[in-house]
Design a protein around this motif. Structure first.
Motif, PDB file in Angstrom:
ATOM      1  N   ARG A  47      76.587 -22.391  13.739  1.00 25.42           N
ATOM      2  CA  ARG A  47      75.863 -22.111  12.489  1.00 25.42           C
ATOM      3  C   ARG A  47      76.270 -20.750  11.929  1.00 25.42           C
ATOM      4  N   TRP A  48      76.437 -19.770  12.811  1.00 27.13           N
ATOM      5  CA  TRP A  48      76.804 -18.417  12.377  1.00 27.13           C
ATOM      6  C   TRP A  48      78.152 -18.429  11.666  1.00 27.13           C
ATOM      7  N   ASP A  51      77.598 -20.703   8.191  1.00 23.29           N
ATOM      8  CA  ASP A  51      76.841 -20.002   7.147  1.00 23.29           C
ATOM      9  C   ASP A  51      75.804 -19.107   7.830  1.00 23.29           C
ATOM     10  N   PRO A  52      76.046 -17.804   7.862  1.00 24.65           N
ATOM     11  CA  PRO A  52      75.137 -16.908   8.591  1.00 24.65           C
ATOM     12  C   PRO A  52      73.832 -16.594   7.849  1.00 24.65           C
ATOM     13  N   THR A  53      73.692 -17.002   6.605  1.00 24.91           N
ATOM     14  CA  THR A  53      72.520 -16.606   5.809  1.00 24.91           C
ATOM     15  C   THR A  53      71.185 -16.993   6.459  1.00 24.91           C
ATOM     16  N   PRO A  54      70.996 -18.235   6.909  1.00 22.49           N
ATOM     17  CA  PRO A  54      69.695 -18.568   7.518  1.00 22.49           C
ATOM     18  C   PRO A  54      69.420 -17.769   8.789  1.00 22.49           C
ATOM     19  N   VAL A  56      70.541 -14.772   9.487  1.00 24.23           N
ATOM     20  CA  VAL A  56      70.226 -13.398   9.088  1.00 24.23           C
ATOM     21  C   VAL A  56      68.788 -13.338   8.583  1.00 24.23           C
ATOM     22  N   ALA A  57      68.380 -14.346   7.825  1.00 22.63           N
ATOM     23  CA  ALA A  57      67.006 -14.383   7.313  1.00 22.63           C
ATOM     24  C   ALA A  57      66.003 -14.461   8.459  1.00 22.63           C
TER      25      ALA A  57
END
Length: 153
Positions: A47-48, A51-54, A56-57
């Motif tokens: 996942r990282w 797309d790392p956005t989730p 990081v959130a």
């Protein structure tokens, strides 16, 4: 069921065994903690990279939650964090200037001191409330004394 033929019963038995084997395999898989941990880490890495956005959130939310807990604990342990602190008069700082000697040099460092709280309305209210409580206690004591005296006769 009573009208089932022998091959149908055998087929049903085989399917039931397969389901039991699948269930046991699934239970073993669920109970294997190190393997599940490795799988979770691998999924997180995937996942990282995708797309790392989730992630990081989630990390930011967790950090904010921990910070809120730490700050709340610090506030709770601080005397000003209690509602009783609202009844305390706020200290009023007063600037005390430095005295200058005859040679023109100062003899110290300027400081801030606390002003006497007698002019503070919160302090005055607290003192008046304490006086009222004291008078009420004395009045109650006196009335109890009179009632016991009247009861005795």
């Amino acid at each position: 069921m009573p009208n089932d033929s022998m091959p149908e019963l055998e087929l049903r038995n085989v399917r039931t065994r397969e389901r039991i084997v699948d269930t046991v395999a699934r239970i073993r898989q669920k109970s294997d903690v190190p393997a599940r941990t490795r799988l979770a880490l691998a999924k997180t890495r995937q996942r990282w990279h995708r797309d790392p956005t989730p992630l990081v959130a989630v990390a930011m939310t967790a950090a904010a939650g921990l910070a809120a807990i730490v700050v709340g604990t610090r506030i709770r342990n601080h005397p000003a964090g209690r509602l009783g602190a609202l009844r305390e008069p706020a200290p009023v700082p007063v600037f005390k200037p430095v005295k200058v000697g005859k040679d023109g040099k100062s003899t110290g460092v300027p400081v801030f001191a606390r002003k006497d709280p007698t002019g503070n309305p919160v302090f005055q209210e607290r003192q008046a409330a304490a006086k009222r409580r004291k008078k009420d206690a004395a009045r109650a004591k006196k009335s109890i004394k009179q009632m016991t005296k009247a009861m005795k006769g």
